[in-house]
Write an enzyme that holds these catalytic residues in place. Structure first.
Site, short mmCIF file in Angstrom:
data_model
loop_
_atom_site.label_atom_id
_atom_site.label_comp_id
_atom_site.label_asym_id
_atom_site.label_seq_id
_atom_site.Cartn_x
_atom_site.Cartn_y
_atom_site.Cartn_z
N LYS A 125 90.89 112.45 79.26
CA LYS A 125 89.92 112.72 80.16
C LYS A 125 90.49 113.20 81.44
O LYS A 125 90.07 114.20 82.25
CB LYS A 125 89.18 111.57 80.37
CG LYS A 125 88.27 110.99 79.22
CD LYS A 125 87.32 109.91 79.56
CE LYS A 125 87.82 108.66 80.50
NZ LYS A 125 88.85 108.05 79.32
N ARG A 165 103.04 107.58 77.90
CA ARG A 165 102.48 108.10 79.13
C ARG A 165 103.14 107.38 80.49
O ARG A 165 103.55 106.31 80.51
CB ARG A 165 100.84 107.76 79.41
CG ARG A 165 100.18 108.14 80.54
CD ARG A 165 98.78 108.17 80.66
NE ARG A 165 98.26 106.88 80.39
CZ ARG A 165 96.83 106.55 80.61
NH1 ARG A 165 96.03 107.99 80.62
NH2 ARG A 165 96.18 105.55 80.65
N ARG A 206 80.96 103.64 82.37
CA ARG A 206 81.83 102.96 81.18
C ARG A 206 80.70 101.83 80.51
O ARG A 206 81.34 101.24 79.75
CB ARG A 206 82.98 102.37 81.77
CG ARG A 206 84.36 103.31 81.43
CD ARG A 206 85.38 102.44 81.93
NE ARG A 206 86.63 102.56 81.45
CZ ARG A 206 87.82 103.22 82.03
NH1 ARG A 206 87.37 103.92 83.08
NH2 ARG A 206 88.86 103.38 81.55
N ARG A 223 92.09 97.63 75.47
CA ARG A 223 91.02 98.56 76.17
C ARG A 223 90.61 99.39 75.06
O ARG A 223 89.24 99.80 75.34
CB ARG A 223 92.07 99.56 76.94
CG ARG A 223 92.74 98.84 78.16
CD ARG A 223 93.78 99.60 78.61
NE ARG A 223 93.34 100.88 79.22
CZ ARG A 223 94.34 101.75 79.48
NH1 ARG A 223 95.53 101.62 79.23
NH2 ARG A 223 93.90 102.87 79.85
N ARG A 272 102.21 102.56 82.99
CA ARG A 272 101.11 101.78 83.63
C ARG A 272 101.12 100.58 82.97
O ARG A 272 101.32 100.43 81.66
CB ARG A 272 99.74 102.34 83.45
CG ARG A 272 99.21 103.11 84.72
CD ARG A 272 98.12 104.07 84.26
NE ARG A 272 96.98 103.37 83.75
CZ ARG A 272 95.83 103.89 83.42
NH1 ARG A 272 95.74 105.26 83.92
NH2 ARG A 272 94.92 103.32 83.02
P1 AMP Z 1 91.38 104.43 83.78
O1 AMP Z 1 92.25 105.01 84.68
O2 AMP Z 1 89.98 105.24 83.73
O3 AMP Z 1 91.86 104.19 82.32
O4 AMP Z 1 90.76 103.09 84.63
C1 AMP Z 1 91.71 101.92 84.65
C2 AMP Z 1 91.09 100.58 84.58
O5 AMP Z 1 90.12 100.60 85.76
C3 AMP Z 1 90.11 100.19 83.43
O6 AMP Z 1 90.71 99.82 82.10
C4 AMP Z 1 89.11 99.29 84.03
O7 AMP Z 1 89.79 98.00 84.14
C5 AMP Z 1 88.95 99.80 85.54
N1 AMP Z 1 87.96 100.74 85.55
C6 AMP Z 1 87.80 102.14 85.81
N2 AMP Z 1 86.54 102.75 85.83
C7 AMP Z 1 85.79 101.75 85.50
C8 AMP Z 1 84.41 101.65 85.43
N3 AMP Z 1 83.78 102.75 85.45
N4 AMP Z 1 83.89 100.37 84.85
C9 AMP Z 1 84.76 99.29 84.87
N5 AMP Z 1 86.09 99.41 84.95
C10 AMP Z 1 86.65 100.31 85.39
#
Ligand code: AMP
Length: 210
Positions: free
Chosen positions: A13, A123, A88, A167, A156
């Protein structure tokens, strides 16, 4: 144009958000990047978010809805935006509707779970600017060094294999129902993630135009 990118963690994404950002000249807004910046800066909500993020769980709806609302009210987002990683959960999508935000299209980037596990293990992200790379598919010019800012690239914490499984589980339970939510509104288009990032990008841009 207001767009949402939907997809499992590691489906690509973020990369597609950058492609759309360049093509349409609208900002890509990643709640994950904003939360990571908050954790790094040690802000109040960063401290609250950290435990959930490290565990591969979701941060509470009220925290992310709050930061997203502030972000989309900024001047650069007034002509449209791409949301990467938000909403989400169904309550987050409902909150967006309640803010009076019209979403034009929701693009799902679909990649099978097994492939995602493989991808996330390679990654790397820049610990300074957050740029994302992959040891096989999008390597940095110099190993371990960000092409953009020269910062150090690292794995990460939530890309560790056990956390990736959590996840993915969270994605299927909490986020995948959004496909139905937006399909009912006639806004969902699905793009199958390809081996070549540039191929996925072509399909994504076509999906948005179509
Ligand atoms: P991402 O980089 O989008 O994979 O986000 C990393 C982490 O941030 C996720 O695994 C969640 O713990 C948190 N996170 C990011 N966006 C959201 C969201 N919209 N709602 C809840 N948690 C989020």
């Amino acid at each position: 144009m207001n767009l949402i990118l939907l997809g499992a963690p590691g489906a690509g994404k973020g990369t597609q958000a950058e492609v759309i950002c360049d093509a349409l000249k609208i900002p890509a807004i990643s709640t994950g990047n904003m939360l990571r910046a908050a954790v790094k800066a040690g802000t109040e909500y960063g401290l609250k978010a950290k435990a959930a993020m490290d565990a591969g769980a979701l941060v509470s709806d009220d925290i992310v809805i709050g930061i997203l609302k502030d972000r989309i009210n900024e001047p650069d987002a007034q002509n449209g935006f791409i949301l990467d990683g938000f909403p989400r959960t169904v309550p987050q999508a409902e909150a967006l509707d309640a803010m009076g935000v019209t979403i034009d299209k929701v693009v799902e980037i679909y990649v099978a779970d097994e492939k995602i596990q493989q991808r996330l293990s390679g990654r790397r992200v820049c610990e300074v600017c957050g740029n994302s790379y992959h040891v096989d598919f999008k390597p940095t010019k110099v190993e371990g060094v960000c092409d953009g800012c020269g910062g150090k690239t690292v794995i990460r914490k939530d890309d560790e294999p056990a956390t990736v499984l959590d996840r993915l589980k969270t994605y299927h339970e909490k986020t995948a129902p959004l496909k139905d939510y937006y399909a009912k509104q006639g806004k969902l288009v699905t793009v199958e993630g390809q081996e070549e990032v540039s191929e996925t990008s072509k399909l994504t841009l076509k999906a948005i135009e179509g």
